[in-house]
Scaffold this active site. Sequence first.
Site, short mmCIF file in Angstrom:
data_model
loop_
_atom_site.label_atom_id
_atom_site.label_comp_id
_atom_site.label_asym_id
_atom_site.label_seq_id
_atom_site.Cartn_x
_atom_site.Cartn_y
_atom_site.Cartn_z
N PHE A 82 -2.24 16.83 4.50
CA PHE A 82 -2.73 16.35 3.21
C PHE A 82 -1.55 16.19 2.26
CE2 PHE A 82 -4.89 15.53 -0.53
CZ PHE A 82 -6.14 15.09 -0.18
N GLU A 92 0.84 -1.20 0.00
CA GLU A 92 0.00 0.00 0.00
C GLU A 92 0.87 1.25 0.00
OE1 GLU A 92 -2.74 1.22 -0.46
OE2 GLU A 92 -4.44 0.13 0.38
N ASP A 93 0.31 2.34 -0.49
CA ASP A 93 1.03 3.62 -0.41
C ASP A 93 0.84 4.27 0.96
OD1 ASP A 93 -1.63 3.88 -1.09
OD2 ASP A 93 -1.35 5.72 -2.24
N ASP A 117 -4.34 5.13 6.40
CA ASP A 117 -4.90 6.33 7.00
C ASP A 117 -5.84 5.87 8.12
OD1 ASP A 117 -5.85 8.90 7.32
OD2 ASP A 117 -6.17 9.27 5.20
N ARG A 161 -0.03 12.53 -8.82
CA ARG A 161 0.55 11.20 -8.57
C ARG A 161 1.98 11.09 -9.12
NH1 ARG A 161 -3.70 7.77 -6.91
NH2 ARG A 161 -5.70 8.11 -7.93
C1 PRP Z 1 -5.81 5.32 -0.49
C2 PRP Z 1 -4.69 4.33 -0.18
C3 PRP Z 1 -5.37 3.26 0.58
C4 PRP Z 1 -6.47 4.00 1.30
C5 PRP Z 1 -6.06 4.26 2.69
O1 PRP Z 1 -6.45 4.92 -1.66
O2 PRP Z 1 -4.08 3.84 -1.35
O3 PRP Z 1 -5.88 2.26 -0.24
O4 PRP Z 1 -6.67 5.24 0.63
O5 PRP Z 1 -7.08 4.93 3.39
P1 PRP Z 1 -7.77 4.31 4.68
O6 PRP Z 1 -6.68 3.76 5.55
O7 PRP Z 1 -8.43 5.52 5.30
O8 PRP Z 1 -8.76 3.29 4.25
P2 PRP Z 1 -7.53 5.82 -2.41
O9 PRP Z 1 -8.90 5.40 -2.00
O10 PRP Z 1 -7.17 7.28 -2.21
O11 PRP Z 1 -7.33 5.39 -3.93
P3 PRP Z 1 -6.06 5.55 -4.89
O12 PRP Z 1 -5.00 4.61 -4.38
O13 PRP Z 1 -6.56 5.16 -6.24
O14 PRP Z 1 -5.62 7.00 -4.82
#
Ligand code: PRP
Length: 186
Positions: free
Chosen positions: A158, A105-106, A109, A171
């Site tokens: 952010f 994962e990136d 949160d 990105r």
């Molecule tokens: C981001 C990230 C995780 C998630 C984390 O994805 O890549 O999958 O949010 O958030 P959380 O811990 O609050 O669930 P996002 O939904 O922004 O999609 P993306 O990777 O396509 O930008």
Amino acid sequence: MKHSQDLNEDVAEVLLSEDQIRVKVTELGKRISADYAGRELTLVSVLKGSLPFMADLMRQIDLPLRIDLMEVSSYGGTATESSGLVRILKDLSAPIDGRDVLLVEDIIDTGLTLNYLLRYLRGKNPRSIKVCSLLDKPARRLVEIPIDYVGFEIPDAFVVGYGLDFGEVYRNLRFVGVLRPEAYES
Ligand code: PRP
């Protein structure tokens, strides 16, 4: 939301430089290679944010590995908040039963996405499943989940870049930066 033509102008502060990220990804790759020595690994990345991290990390792991990609979206959330209800847009391409899986994962949160994904993937009977996230934002956590490999713990700001977006933009920045409020408040 209005982004500048030069995306750098929307960044208030560089939180993690390209060099810092490179050093950390190399270090994570070494740890993972040592921990899984003698085994084969399946890296599962969650699109789209983890794409640059996955691409860099896999090249720092010296093991036979395969990759798979999932894409999920959260129902009813906003651009900055996830709702915890996850919809699978793209599922795994191959079975993972009996495999050692590392979910890439990136950012973690609230933890809601990861919580859902871990339960979903455990249901597919992998031999093991661990998590590697480049970024961890513990201040926003709603569900406690063990993260086995973390690149950087970051404050509740952010952030964009190195895969992370706002409104699908930013990105491609090579660093992780804090977005100026003007870029998301308008
Ligand atoms: C981001 C990230 C995780 C998630 C984390 O994805 O890549 O999958 O949010 O958030 P959380 O811990 O609050 O669930 P996002 O939904 O922004 O999609 P993306 O990777 O396509 O930008």
